[in-house]
Design a protein around this motif. Structure first.
Motif, PDB file in Angstrom:
ATOM      1  N   VAL A 128       0.858  -1.184   0.000  1.00  0.00           N
ATOM      2  CA  VAL A 128       0.000   0.000   0.000  1.00  0.00           C
ATOM      3  C   VAL A 128       0.897   1.238   0.000  1.00  0.00           C
ATOM      4  CG1 VAL A 128      -0.236   0.015   2.515  1.00  0.00           C
ATOM      5  CG2 VAL A 128      -1.970   1.097   1.111  1.00  0.00           C
ATOM      6  N   SER A 129       0.479   2.249  -0.748  1.00  0.00           N
ATOM      7  CA  SER A 129       1.230   3.503  -0.816  1.00  0.00           C
ATOM      8  C   SER A 129       0.363   4.650  -0.337  1.00  0.00           C
ATOM      9  CB  SER A 129       1.680   3.781  -2.251  1.00  0.00           C
ATOM     10  OG  SER A 129       2.560   2.784  -2.700  1.00  0.00           O
ATOM     11  N   GLY A 130       1.006   5.627   0.274  1.00  0.00           N
ATOM     12  CA  GLY A 130       0.278   6.795   0.723  1.00  0.00           C
ATOM     13  C   GLY A 130       1.160   7.731   1.508  1.00  0.00           C
ATOM     14  N   THR A 131       0.528   8.723   2.105  1.00  0.00           N
ATOM     15  CA  THR A 131       1.220   9.728   2.912  1.00  0.00           C
ATOM     16  C   THR A 131       0.956   9.461   4.381  1.00  0.00           C
ATOM     17  OG1 THR A 131       0.930  11.360   1.154  1.00  0.00           O
ATOM     18  CG2 THR A 131       1.448  12.203   3.367  1.00  0.00           C
ATOM     19  N   ILE A 132       2.016   9.481   5.162  1.00  0.00           N
ATOM     20  CA  ILE A 132       1.919   9.312   6.609  1.00  0.00           C
ATOM     21  C   ILE A 132       1.778  10.718   7.195  1.00  0.00           C
ATOM     22  CG2 ILE A 132       3.120   8.508   8.677  1.00  0.00           C
ATOM     23  CD1 ILE A 132       4.613   6.538   6.710  1.00  0.00           C
ATOM     24  N   PRO A 133       0.581  11.096   7.677  1.00  0.00           N
ATOM     25  CA  PRO A 133       0.370  12.469   8.127  1.00  0.00           C
ATOM     26  C   PRO A 133       1.092  12.818   9.435  1.00  0.00           C
ATOM     27  CG  PRO A 133      -1.604  11.173   8.499  1.00  0.00           C
ATOM     28  CD  PRO A 133      -0.648  10.304   7.751  1.00  0.00           C
ATOM     29  N   GLU A 134       1.345  11.821  10.261  1.00  0.00           N
ATOM     30  CA  GLU A 134       2.055  12.055  11.526  1.00  0.00           C
ATOM     31  C   GLU A 134       2.843  10.818  11.899  1.00  0.00           C
ATOM     32  OE1 GLU A 134      -1.342  11.046  14.784  1.00  0.00           O
ATOM     33  OE2 GLU A 134      -1.609  12.889  13.645  1.00  0.00           O
ATOM     34  N   ARG A 135       3.911  11.027  12.652  1.00  0.00           N
ATOM     35  CA  ARG A 135       4.757   9.900  13.083  1.00  0.00           C
ATOM     36  C   ARG A 135       3.899   8.897  13.857  1.00  0.00           C
ATOM     37  NH1 ARG A 135      10.167   9.578  13.336  1.00  0.00           N
ATOM     38  NH2 ARG A 135      10.426  11.814  13.157  1.00  0.00           N
ATOM     39  N   PRO A 136       4.097   7.605  13.616  1.00  0.00           N
ATOM     40  CA  PRO A 136       3.322   6.592  14.349  1.00  0.00           C
ATOM     41  C   PRO A 136       3.555   6.701  15.859  1.00  0.00           C
ATOM     42  CG  PRO A 136       4.626   5.578  12.598  1.00  0.00           C
ATOM     43  CD  PRO A 136       5.047   7.010  12.688  1.00  0.00           C
TER      44      PRO A 136
ATOM     45  N   ASP B 112      -2.405 -10.305  27.761  1.00  0.00           N
ATOM     46  CA  ASP B 112      -1.020  -9.919  28.022  1.00  0.00           C
ATOM     47  C   ASP B 112      -0.832  -8.452  27.648  1.00  0.00           C
ATOM     48  OD1 ASP B 112      -0.487 -12.544  28.703  1.00  0.00           O
ATOM     49  OD2 ASP B 112       0.153 -13.069  26.671  1.00  0.00           O
ATOM     50  N   GLU B 113       0.012  -7.755  28.399  1.00  0.00           N
ATOM     51  CA  GLU B 113       0.288  -6.360  28.106  1.00  0.00           C
ATOM     52  C   GLU B 113       1.636  -6.239  27.411  1.00  0.00           C
ATOM     53  OE1 GLU B 113       0.122  -1.998  30.272  1.00  0.00           O
ATOM     54  OE2 GLU B 113       0.228  -3.794  31.497  1.00  0.00           O
ATOM     55  N   GLY B 114       1.685  -5.409  26.385  1.00  0.00           N
ATOM     56  CA  GLY B 114       2.922  -5.194  25.648  1.00  0.00           C
ATOM     57  C   GLY B 114       2.773  -4.001  24.726  1.00  0.00           C
ATOM     58  N   MET B 115       3.720  -3.857  23.813  1.00  0.00           N
ATOM     59  CA  MET B 115       3.738  -2.689  22.933  1.00  0.00           C
ATOM     60  C   MET B 115       3.323  -3.032  21.511  1.00  0.00           C
ATOM     61  SD  MET B 115       6.988  -0.429  24.042  1.00  0.00           S
ATOM     62  CE  MET B 115       6.215   1.037  23.404  1.00  0.00           C
ATOM     63  N   ASN B 116       2.752  -2.051  20.874  1.00  0.00           N
ATOM     64  CA  ASN B 116       2.506  -2.046  19.446  1.00  0.00           C
ATOM     65  C   ASN B 116       2.332  -0.582  19.078  1.00  0.00           C
ATOM     66  OD1 ASN B 116       1.968  -2.781  16.767  1.00  0.00           O
ATOM     67  ND2 ASN B 116       0.715  -4.528  17.389  1.00  0.00           N
ATOM     68  N   GLY B 117       2.102  -0.312  17.830  1.00  0.00           N
ATOM     69  CA  GLY B 117       1.955   1.068  17.407  1.00  0.00           C
ATOM     70  C   GLY B 117       0.872   1.199  16.365  1.00  0.00           C
ATOM     71  N   LEU B 118       0.374   2.410  16.223  1.00  0.00           N
ATOM     72  CA  LEU B 118      -0.632   2.708  15.219  1.00  0.00           C
ATOM     73  C   LEU B 118      -0.040   3.664  14.192  1.00  0.00           C
ATOM     74  CD1 LEU B 118      -3.735   3.106  17.503  1.00  0.00           C
ATOM     75  CD2 LEU B 118      -3.304   1.278  15.855  1.00  0.00           C
ATOM     76  N   LEU B 119      -0.315   3.377  12.945  1.00  0.00           N
ATOM     77  CA  LEU B 119       0.188   4.162  11.824  1.00  0.00           C
ATOM     78  C   LEU B 119      -0.987   4.623  10.993  1.00  0.00           C
ATOM     79  CD1 LEU B 119       2.476   5.002   9.779  1.00  0.00           C
ATOM     80  CD2 LEU B 119       2.228   2.731   8.819  1.00  0.00           C
ATOM     81  N   LEU B 120      -1.138   5.933  10.834  1.00  0.00           N
ATOM     82  CA  LEU B 120      -2.156   6.476   9.951  1.00  0.00           C
ATOM     83  C   LEU B 120      -1.542   6.639   8.572  1.00  0.00           C
ATOM     84  CD1 LEU B 120      -3.743   9.271  12.157  1.00  0.00           C
ATOM     85  CD2 LEU B 120      -4.710   7.053  11.580  1.00  0.00           C
ATOM     86  N   LEU B 121      -2.316   6.283   7.555  1.00  0.00           N
ATOM     87  CA  LEU B 121      -1.839   6.383   6.179  1.00  0.00           C
ATOM     88  C   LEU B 121      -2.956   6.942   5.321  1.00  0.00           C
ATOM     89  CD1 LEU B 121       0.610   5.627   4.327  1.00  0.00           C
ATOM     90  CD2 LEU B 121      -0.646   3.535   3.793  1.00  0.00           C
ATOM     91  N   ASP B 122      -2.689   8.068   4.652  1.00  0.00           N
ATOM     92  CA  ASP B 122      -3.638   8.647   3.705  1.00  0.00           C
ATOM     93  C   ASP B 122      -3.372   8.032   2.342  1.00  0.00           C
ATOM     94  OD1 ASP B 122      -4.850  10.327   5.567  1.00  0.00           O
ATOM     95  OD2 ASP B 122      -3.431  11.953   5.200  1.00  0.00           O
ATOM     96  N   VAL B 123      -4.333   7.255   1.864  1.00  0.00           N
ATOM     97  CA  VAL B 123      -4.196   6.557   0.584  1.00  0.00           C
ATOM     98  C   VAL B 123      -5.067   7.277  -0.442  1.00  0.00           C
ATOM     99  CG1 VAL B 123      -4.495   4.351  -0.599  1.00  0.00           C
ATOM    100  CG2 VAL B 123      -3.832   4.384   1.819  1.00  0.00           C
ATOM    101  N   ASP B 124      -4.452   7.710  -1.550  1.00  0.00           N
ATOM    102  CA  ASP B 124      -5.201   8.407  -2.595  1.00  0.00           C
ATOM    103  C   ASP B 124      -6.379   7.571  -3.070  1.00  0.00           C
ATOM    104  OD1 ASP B 124      -3.613  10.652  -2.580  1.00  0.00           O
ATOM    105  OD2 ASP B 124      -2.342   9.999  -4.249  1.00  0.00           O
ATOM    106  N   GLY B 125      -7.537   8.200  -3.142  1.00  0.00           N
ATOM    107  CA  GLY B 125      -8.734   7.545  -3.638  1.00  0.00           C
ATOM    108  C   GLY B 125      -9.383   6.577  -2.669  1.00  0.00           C
ATOM    109  N   GLU B 126      -8.736   6.349  -1.533  1.00  0.00           N
ATOM    110  CA  GLU B 126      -9.255   5.374  -0.573  1.00  0.00           C
ATOM    111  C   GLU B 126      -9.547   6.002   0.783  1.00  0.00           C
ATOM    112  OE1 GLU B 126      -7.446   1.400   1.426  1.00  0.00           O
ATOM    113  OE2 GLU B 126      -7.120   1.603  -0.730  1.00  0.00           O
ATOM    114  N   GLY B 127      -8.881   7.094   1.078  1.00  0.00           N
ATOM    115  CA  GLY B 127      -9.058   7.740   2.369  1.00  0.00           C
ATOM    116  C   GLY B 127      -7.980   7.337   3.355  1.00  0.00           C
ATOM    117  N   ARG B 128      -8.271   7.559   4.610  1.00  0.00           N
ATOM    118  CA  ARG B 128      -7.305   7.293   5.682  1.00  0.00           C
ATOM    119  C   ARG B 128      -7.454   5.868   6.184  1.00  0.00           C
ATOM    120  NH1 ARG B 128      -5.928  11.803   9.995  1.00  0.00           N
ATOM    121  NH2 ARG B 128      -4.771  12.470   8.180  1.00  0.00           N
ATOM    122  N   ARG B 129      -6.311   5.181   6.300  1.00  0.00           N
ATOM    123  CA  ARG B 129      -6.285   3.829   6.874  1.00  0.00           C
ATOM    124  C   ARG B 129      -5.461   3.859   8.150  1.00  0.00           C
ATOM    125  NH1 ARG B 129      -4.595  -0.696   2.593  1.00  0.00           N
ATOM    126  NH2 ARG B 129      -4.829  -1.899   4.504  1.00  0.00           N
TER     127      ARG B 129
END
Length: 93
Positions: free
Chosen positions: A41-49, A60-77
């Motif tokens: 998938v290609s797009g623009t990352i509007p802010e650092r994850p 269980d508790e642990g770490m993960n991260g969220l990444l926002l990606l603006d995909v042309d013609g599809e919107g934000r994922r």
């Protein structure tokens, strides 16, 4: 926001990998991402994850991260950071 992630990471190597991705995926970066499921998938990352503490499906508790990606013609994922296997920089917005 729900504090439950499909996977959480507690070992140092996995957390270090998440931190490296977080630092490499700059705000306003235009990139192509290769995901864990083999999709690309290609797009623009509007802010650092953001890395956060989450609970996994087993409680269980642990770490993960969220990444926002603006995909042309599809919107934000919203993607889980650990789903990113590799990426290539295309430019910046």
């Amino acid at each position: 926001m729900a504090r439950i992630a499909p996977r959480v990471h507690t070992d140092a190597a996995s957390i270090d990998r998440l931190k490296e991705l977080q630092q490499a995926l700059d705000a306003q970066l235009v990139a192509t991402l290769q995901l864990r499921d083999g999709s690309i998938v290609s797009g623009t990352i509007p802010e650092r994850p953001a890395l956060q503490q989450f609970f996994g499906p087993d409680g269980d508790e642990g770490m993960n991260g969220l990444l926002l990606l603006d995909v042309d013609g599809e919107g934000r994922r919203m993607l889980w950071l650990d789903d990113v296997v590799d990426f290539s920089r295309i430019g910046s917005a």
